[in-house]
Design a protein around this motif. Structure first.
Motif, PDB file in Angstrom:
ATOM      1  N   GLU A  27       0.823  -1.205   0.000  1.00  0.00           N
ATOM      2  CA  GLU A  27       0.000   0.000   0.000  1.00  0.00           C
ATOM      3  C   GLU A  27       0.862   1.263   0.000  1.00  0.00           C
ATOM      4  OE1 GLU A  27      -2.637  -0.462   3.335  1.00  0.00           O
ATOM      5  OE2 GLU A  27      -3.382  -2.385   2.580  1.00  0.00           O
ATOM      6  N   ILE A  28       1.961   1.241   0.737  1.00  0.00           N
ATOM      7  CA  ILE A  28       2.827   2.423   0.811  1.00  0.00           C
ATOM      8  C   ILE A  28       3.499   2.679  -0.527  1.00  0.00           C
ATOM      9  CG2 ILE A  28       4.841   3.432   1.948  1.00  0.00           C
ATOM     10  CD1 ILE A  28       4.065   1.545   4.373  1.00  0.00           C
ATOM     11  N   LYS A  29       3.991   1.623  -1.164  1.00  0.00           N
ATOM     12  CA  LYS A  29       4.584   1.780  -2.489  1.00  0.00           C
ATOM     13  C   LYS A  29       3.548   2.288  -3.484  1.00  0.00           C
ATOM     14  CE  LYS A  29       7.252   1.525  -6.050  1.00  0.00           C
ATOM     15  NZ  LYS A  29       8.087   2.723  -6.364  1.00  0.00           N
ATOM     16  N   PHE A  30       2.318   1.792  -3.386  1.00  0.00           N
ATOM     17  CA  PHE A  30       1.251   2.241  -4.270  1.00  0.00           C
ATOM     18  C   PHE A  30       0.938   3.719  -4.036  1.00  0.00           C
ATOM     19  CE2 PHE A  30      -3.397   2.256  -5.473  1.00  0.00           C
ATOM     20  CZ  PHE A  30      -3.177   2.097  -6.839  1.00  0.00           C
ATOM     21  N   PRO A  56       8.219   0.826  14.975  1.00  0.00           N
ATOM     22  CA  PRO A  56       8.146   1.501  13.677  1.00  0.00           C
ATOM     23  C   PRO A  56       9.489   1.654  12.992  1.00  0.00           C
ATOM     24  CG  PRO A  56       7.749   3.046  15.470  1.00  0.00           C
ATOM     25  CD  PRO A  56       7.715   1.681  16.066  1.00  0.00           C
ATOM     26  N   GLU A  57      10.578   1.783  13.774  1.00  0.00           N
ATOM     27  CA  GLU A  57      11.888   1.967  13.149  1.00  0.00           C
ATOM     28  C   GLU A  57      12.257   0.793  12.247  1.00  0.00           C
ATOM     29  OE1 GLU A  57      12.302  -0.073  17.032  1.00  0.00           O
ATOM     30  OE2 GLU A  57      11.345   1.795  16.423  1.00  0.00           O
ATOM     31  N   THR A  58      11.788  -0.415  12.582  1.00  0.00           N
ATOM     32  CA  THR A  58      12.047  -1.582  11.744  1.00  0.00           C
ATOM     33  C   THR A  58      11.226  -1.507  10.466  1.00  0.00           C
ATOM     34  OG1 THR A  58      12.430  -2.885  13.749  1.00  0.00           O
ATOM     35  CG2 THR A  58      12.084  -4.100  11.706  1.00  0.00           C
ATOM     36  N   LEU A  59       9.964  -1.134  10.588  1.00  0.00           N
ATOM     37  CA  LEU A  59       9.098  -1.017   9.419  1.00  0.00           C
ATOM     38  C   LEU A  59       9.607   0.068   8.474  1.00  0.00           C
ATOM     39  CD1 LEU A  59       6.492  -1.804   7.938  1.00  0.00           C
ATOM     40  CD2 LEU A  59       5.294  -0.104   9.327  1.00  0.00           C
ATOM     41  N   TYR A  60      10.051   1.189   9.009  1.00  0.00           N
ATOM     42  CA  TYR A  60      10.535   2.276   8.163  1.00  0.00           C
ATOM     43  C   TYR A  60      11.730   1.836   7.312  1.00  0.00           C
ATOM     44  CZ  TYR A  60       7.599   6.015  10.038  1.00  0.00           C
ATOM     45  OH  TYR A  60       6.523   6.810  10.369  1.00  0.00           O
ATOM     46  N   ALA A  61      12.591   1.012   7.853  1.00  0.00           N
ATOM     47  CA  ALA A  61      13.725   0.528   7.074  1.00  0.00           C
ATOM     48  C   ALA A  61      13.256  -0.295   5.883  1.00  0.00           C
ATOM     49  CB  ALA A  61      14.657  -0.293   7.965  1.00  0.00           C
ATOM     50  N   ALA A  62      12.234  -1.150   6.103  1.00  0.00           N
ATOM     51  CA  ALA A  62      11.684  -1.951   5.008  1.00  0.00           C
ATOM     52  C   ALA A  62      11.043  -1.061   3.951  1.00  0.00           C
ATOM     53  CB  ALA A  62      10.665  -2.952   5.554  1.00  0.00           C
ATOM     54  N   VAL A  63      10.336  -0.023   4.382  1.00  0.00           N
ATOM     55  CA  VAL A  63       9.704   0.906   3.447  1.00  0.00           C
ATOM     56  C   VAL A  63      10.760   1.667   2.650  1.00  0.00           C
ATOM     57  CG1 VAL A  63       8.251   2.964   3.254  1.00  0.00           C
ATOM     58  CG2 VAL A  63       7.619   1.134   4.839  1.00  0.00           C
ATOM     59  N   ALA A  64      11.836   2.066   3.316  1.00  0.00           N
ATOM     60  CA  ALA A  64      12.904   2.804   2.633  1.00  0.00           C
ATOM     61  C   ALA A  64      13.495   2.003   1.486  1.00  0.00           C
ATOM     62  CB  ALA A  64      13.999   3.177   3.630  1.00  0.00           C
ATOM     63  N   MET A  65      13.564   0.688   1.654  1.00  0.00           N
ATOM     64  CA  MET A  65      14.150  -0.169   0.633  1.00  0.00           C
ATOM     65  C   MET A  65      13.194  -0.416  -0.542  1.00  0.00           C
ATOM     66  SD  MET A  65      17.260  -0.847   1.587  1.00  0.00           S
ATOM     67  CE  MET A  65      17.208   0.903   2.005  1.00  0.00           C
ATOM     68  N   ARG A  73       7.880   9.945   7.251  1.00  0.00           N
ATOM     69  CA  ARG A  73       7.688  10.780   8.432  1.00  0.00           C
ATOM     70  C   ARG A  73       7.246   9.934   9.620  1.00  0.00           C
ATOM     71  NH1 ARG A  73       3.852  15.990   8.164  1.00  0.00           N
ATOM     72  NH2 ARG A  73       5.371  16.430   6.515  1.00  0.00           N
ATOM     73  N   HIS A  74       8.027   9.953  10.678  1.00  0.00           N
ATOM     74  CA  HIS A  74       7.599   9.310  11.921  1.00  0.00           C
ATOM     75  C   HIS A  74       6.427  10.098  12.498  1.00  0.00           C
ATOM     76  CE1 HIS A  74      10.546   6.157  12.942  1.00  0.00           C
ATOM     77  NE2 HIS A  74      11.365   6.857  12.166  1.00  0.00           N
ATOM     78  N   SER A  99      17.500   5.838   3.470  1.00  0.00           N
ATOM     79  CA  SER A  99      16.488   6.446   2.603  1.00  0.00           C
ATOM     80  C   SER A  99      17.034   7.581   1.751  1.00  0.00           C
ATOM     81  CB  SER A  99      15.324   6.975   3.451  1.00  0.00           C
ATOM     82  OG  SER A  99      15.743   8.065   4.263  1.00  0.00           O
ATOM     83  N   HIS A 100      18.327   7.818   1.812  1.00  0.00           N
ATOM     84  CA  HIS A 100      18.955   8.916   1.066  1.00  0.00           C
ATOM     85  C   HIS A 100      18.346  10.266   1.453  1.00  0.00           C
ATOM     86  CE1 HIS A 100      21.042   5.998  -1.495  1.00  0.00           C
ATOM     87  NE2 HIS A 100      19.872   5.380  -1.618  1.00  0.00           N
ATOM     88  N   GLY A 101      18.106  10.437   2.759  1.00  0.00           N
ATOM     89  CA  GLY A 101      17.682  11.731   3.269  1.00  0.00           C
ATOM     90  C   GLY A 101      16.201  12.024   3.161  1.00  0.00           C
ATOM     91  N   ARG A 102      15.351  10.998   3.307  1.00  0.00           N
ATOM     92  CA  ARG A 102      13.900  11.213   3.186  1.00  0.00           C
ATOM     93  C   ARG A 102      13.176  11.229   4.534  1.00  0.00           C
ATOM     94  NH1 ARG A 102      11.459   6.867   0.126  1.00  0.00           N
ATOM     95  NH2 ARG A 102      13.391   5.665   0.097  1.00  0.00           N
ATOM     96  N   VAL A 103      13.910  11.290   5.629  1.00  0.00           N
ATOM     97  CA  VAL A 103      13.295  11.210   6.959  1.00  0.00           C
ATOM     98  C   VAL A 103      12.676  12.539   7.367  1.00  0.00           C
ATOM     99  CG1 VAL A 103      13.741  10.827   9.414  1.00  0.00           C
ATOM    100  CG2 VAL A 103      14.888   9.419   7.709  1.00  0.00           C
ATOM    101  N   GLU A 104      11.507  12.463   7.999  1.00  0.00           N
ATOM    102  CA  GLU A 104      10.894  13.587   8.708  1.00  0.00           C
ATOM    103  C   GLU A 104      10.495  13.074  10.087  1.00  0.00           C
ATOM    104  OE1 GLU A 104       9.260  16.024   4.810  1.00  0.00           O
ATOM    105  OE2 GLU A 104       7.806  15.098   6.170  1.00  0.00           O
ATOM    106  N   PHE A 105      10.299  13.993  11.038  1.00  0.00           N
ATOM    107  CA  PHE A 105      10.289  13.584  12.445  1.00  0.00           C
ATOM    108  C   PHE A 105       9.191  14.296  13.219  1.00  0.00           C
ATOM    109  CE2 PHE A 105      12.906  14.153  16.587  1.00  0.00           C
ATOM    110  CZ  PHE A 105      12.311  13.045  17.166  1.00  0.00           C
TER     111      PHE A 105
END
Length: 381
Positions: A27-30, A56-65, A73-74, A99-105
């Protein structure tokens, strides 16, 4: 106007977390493909169905890939003593690299009584813990060596690693559920992510006015840039080709989420012993709204926390938020089943977002009729 997607892994009974989490990645990729600007989830504990994402930090890594463009954004990290600022900084910097600098907080102090009970946190101390935790985390990300001497955290000089991918710190926001937090966030130069907790459009407008006034005299309390951004996050968003279909497929989620909010309000207020005015002042309105929990159309008209209907309906509510000064809308699209979640994401991506990014494009107007066999929403003509 920017658009975000909030998904919290809403897992109905009968479905495993294994399957729901892997659906979530799709869903996130979509959503990225459909033009959403950013995606995020929240940190929750003890909510096995509505919001089971506790790491969430684990999930975010999977999404980044699996993504390339969409911001991550957390929404949000809990700034309480069980989340040490050094560990938060280490995880954020690692994700920034991957994520090559795509983090927001975005940060929060938690309104979940289960979380507070589990980790032994006094509700009356959450605001103070949040302030110190955020200050320490920002300094851990930006100062080398980092050291800290506070009430809750004491850190001797050390070098926090890894370092951020980018040269400048990412935008920093806070979750606001009270007028006090709107004012505090503006004074501190933080972005705000809010929802009205079913308190209605007057509350939404008052919060925006409070924030916009306070941000004019912002003075950051840590080394971060002023983030003058006001975001509204829905509790339930579902979009379909007719209002009836949208309501039918989302009524159970809207009613369930309202019940959760009702539990949070009464639970946190009880723990705070009447000291948390942000919850005490809302209990009366929650009781009133409880009388209409089965009337999703009524809730959609009363509060932007529930955006359920056609693209035309969603556009109308987003424009009201935009007029009030909101810069972003975050749609919580979750709990309807994988295919309906994607259908709502697709309709918003095709017909809602373009109204604000490239209005009245003849291509997507014609697509609406061609793909769904219904009349183009009137405001898109």
């Amino acid at each position: 106007m920017k658009f975000g997607l909030l998904t919290e892994g809403d897992t109905p009974k009968g479905l495993t977390h294994y399957h729901r989490f892997h659906e979530l990645l799709d869903e996130i990729k979509f959503a990225e493909d459909m033009g959403f600007d950013f995606w995020g989830t929240s940190e929750q504990h003890g909510l096995p169905t509505v919001a089971p994402i506790s790491a969430p930090e684990t999930l975010y890594a999977a999404v980044a890939m699996r993504t390339n463009r969409i911001k991550l954004r957390h929404m949000s990290i809990l700034m309480l003593t069980f989340n040490h600022p050094v560990r938060i900084a280490e995880r954020l910097a690692t994700l920034d690299i991957l994520s090559h600098g795509r983090v927001e907080f975005a940060t929060a102090r938690s309104n979940n009584p289960i979380t507070l009970d589990t980790f032994g946190i006094e509700a009356s101390e959450t605001r103070e813990q949040w302030r110190e935790g955020l200050d320490a985390t920002i300094r851990a990300l930006t100062e080398d060596p980092f050291q800290y001497d506070g009430k809750y955290y004491k850190v001797k000089p050390m070098s926090v690693t890894p370092k951020l991918y980018r040269d400048k710190l990412f935008p920093v926001s806070v979750i606001a559920s009270s007028k006090e937090t709107f004012e505090m966030a503006g004074n501190a130069g933080l972005g705000v992510i809010t929802n009205d907790s079913y308190l209605g459009w007057d509350w939404v407008e008052d919060g925006a006015n409070t924030y916009k006034k306070a941000i004019k005299q912002a003075e950051p309390f840590a080394p971060y840039a002023v983030n003058n951004t006001l975001s509204f996050s829905t509790f339930t968003t579902n979009c379909d080709v007719t209002r009836e279909k949208a309501i039918e497929k989302s009524a159970h989620v809207a009613k369930g989420f309202f019940s959760l909010c009702e539990m949070i309000y009464t639970g946190v207020e009880a723990k705070a012993g009447g000291q948390d005015s942000s919850y005490a002042s809302g209990i009366g309105q929650i009781v009133t709204m409880a009388k209409h929990r089965d009337d999703i159309e009524y809730m959609s008209q009363h509060t932007p926390s529930v955006m359920v209907g056609t693209p035309d309906d969603i556009i109308e509510q987003v424009k009201k938020l935009q007029k009030l000064g909101y810069d972003e809308v975050i749609f919580r699209i979750d709990g309807f089943g994988h295919e309906q979640n994607k259908r709502a994401i697709e309709l918003i991506g095709k017909y809602v977002i373009p109204e604000f990014k490239s209005p009245r494009s003849p291509v997507w107007e014609n697509e609406y009729e061609r793909d769904y066999g219904v009349t183009v929403p009137s405001n898109l003509l």
